[in-house]
Design a protein around this motif. Structure first.
Motif, short mmCIF file in Angstrom:
data_model
loop_
_atom_site.label_atom_id
_atom_site.label_comp_id
_atom_site.label_asym_id
_atom_site.label_seq_id
_atom_site.Cartn_x
_atom_site.Cartn_y
_atom_site.Cartn_z
N GLN A 30 0.82 -1.28 -0.11
CA GLN A 30 0.04 -0.13 -0.18
C GLN A 30 0.88 1.18 0.09
O GLN A 30 2.08 1.17 0.49
CB GLN A 30 -0.91 0.11 1.37
CG GLN A 30 -1.84 -1.21 1.26
CD GLN A 30 -2.55 -0.97 2.42
OE1 GLN A 30 -3.66 -0.13 2.57
NE2 GLN A 30 -2.56 -2.20 3.47
N ALA A 34 3.46 0.39 -2.60
CA ALA A 34 2.74 0.10 -3.82
C ALA A 34 3.58 0.72 -4.94
O ALA A 34 3.88 0.21 -6.21
CB ALA A 34 1.47 0.19 -3.74
N SER A 214 1.57 -7.30 -7.12
CA SER A 214 1.13 -5.97 -7.15
C SER A 214 -0.40 -5.92 -7.34
O SER A 214 -1.18 -5.25 -6.92
CB SER A 214 1.86 -5.41 -8.22
OG SER A 214 1.55 -3.99 -8.63
N SER A 217 -2.51 -7.06 -4.47
CA SER A 217 -2.43 -5.97 -3.53
C SER A 217 -3.44 -5.20 -3.79
O SER A 217 -4.18 -4.75 -2.79
CB SER A 217 -1.26 -5.55 -3.34
OG SER A 217 -0.14 -6.49 -2.89
#
Length: 329
Positions: A30, A34, A214, A217
């Protein structure tokens, strides 16, 4: 015997992939993490396509060009029959699966064929390996151009976002330019790539894992597990199995109707029925919004394992039949 069967049909990479999804579910990237992950994943994708270009042998392609009818038939299944089936699945199942998952089923149907596994299955089954190399390589190369075009045309018609100019620019910069650069540099680095192909395969798989982590997430942050339940996954399994079964049947039938030899029919069956996880995951990260990528590639991940299981059994069946017939037609 059971252990040998499980080892042959369950791709160990799938277990790592599932672990990556689990990690994203428990510890999603995050914020700034991220953003950094997106940059690293983008670099890994560029490397993946660079090495794809470096591995593409012009000699192998030229050696198989004489089978143009076979190659056109394989491409017809990959980029015409599959998309029709994907559209049909979307029309038949709107009440059964969410629109994003239906889009994921269509997306997997727009992807090119695999290279390594298609050639491996053709070899095991006793098919025409040089022709398989040519067909699979041509499918992967054309997929860089055709898949985004088909996504723009067909997924736009189903209410999904088409391909924007930014997406096209990203495809050129992230996928096409590295691919062409790798192929042009093949005379200089081809030997190195061949010598270290095992290490490079880890680069391929590592880039896929980065993209999947990725993508999932972002999807978890957006509430993925509130949008997908066990019923959705079961429906993906059913739809994927039906699509694969139809393509395997039609490709076998087409091979006989077109008068192909047994060896060429094997190429059509295996190269015409595969969809590439290696190409599909990076392309999805370029073509779709980050929050949608996890759901979009979920059907592809499931289809990937189903095709390995079915084609492992089918390749062994072809091999037994070939040995019984003395490899005759």
């Amino acid at each position: 015997m059971m252990k040998r069967f499980l080892t042959s049909v369950i791709d160990p990479f799938l277990l790592v992939l599932l672990a990556t999804v689990g990690l994203a579910a428990l510890l999603p990237a995050q914020g700034q993490a991220a953003d950094i992950l997106d940059v690293v994943a983008g670099i890994a994708i560029a490397l993946l396509f660079f090495f794809h270009g470096a591995k593409l042998s012009r000699e192998a392609i030229l050696a198989g060009l004489g089978h143009w009818r076979l190659h056109l038939t394989v491409l017809g299944f990959t980029f015409a029959i599959f998309p029709v089936l994907g559209l049909g699945a979307g029309f038949l199942a709107p009440a059964l699966i969410s629109p994003v998952i239906a889009a994921g089923v269509l997306y997997l149907c727009l992807l090119p064929s695999t290279v390594q596994s298609s050639i491996a299955f053709v070899s095991i089954a006793g098919g025409n390996v040089p022709a398989a190399i040519c067909s699979a390589s041509a499918s992967n190369l054309l997929g860089i151009f055709l898949t985004p075009v088909l996504v723009g045309l067909l997924m736009h018609t189903t209410g999904q976002a088409g391909v924007s100019l930014d997406a096209l620019r990203s495809i050129i910069v992230q996928l096409l330019v590295p691919f062409v650069a790798g192929h042009l540099l093949r005379p200089l680095i081809g030997g190195f790539v061949q010598k270290h192909k095992q290490v490079i395969s880890y680069t391929d798989r590592g880039s896929i894992l980065l993209v999947i982590y990725s993508a999932f997430s972002a999807a978890v942050v957006e509430g993925l597990w509130h949008k997908v339940d066990i019923g959705d996954i079961a429906m993906i399994v059913v739809i994927s199995s039906v699509i694969l079964g139809i393509v395997l049947y039609l490709s076998g039938l087409a091979g006989r109707l077109f008068g192909f030899s047994r060896e060429d029919r094997i190429v059509l069956v295996f190269c015409g029925s595969k969809k590439s996880l290696v190409s599909g995951v990076p392309m999805a990260s370029v073509l779709f919004p980050v929050a949608q990528v996890g759901l979009i590639i979920l059907p592809l991940m499931i289809f990937h394992q189903i095709q390995l299981i079915i084609c492992t059994w089918l390749a062994a069946k072809y091999r037994r039949e070939g040995l019984g017939e003395g490899q005759g037609d």
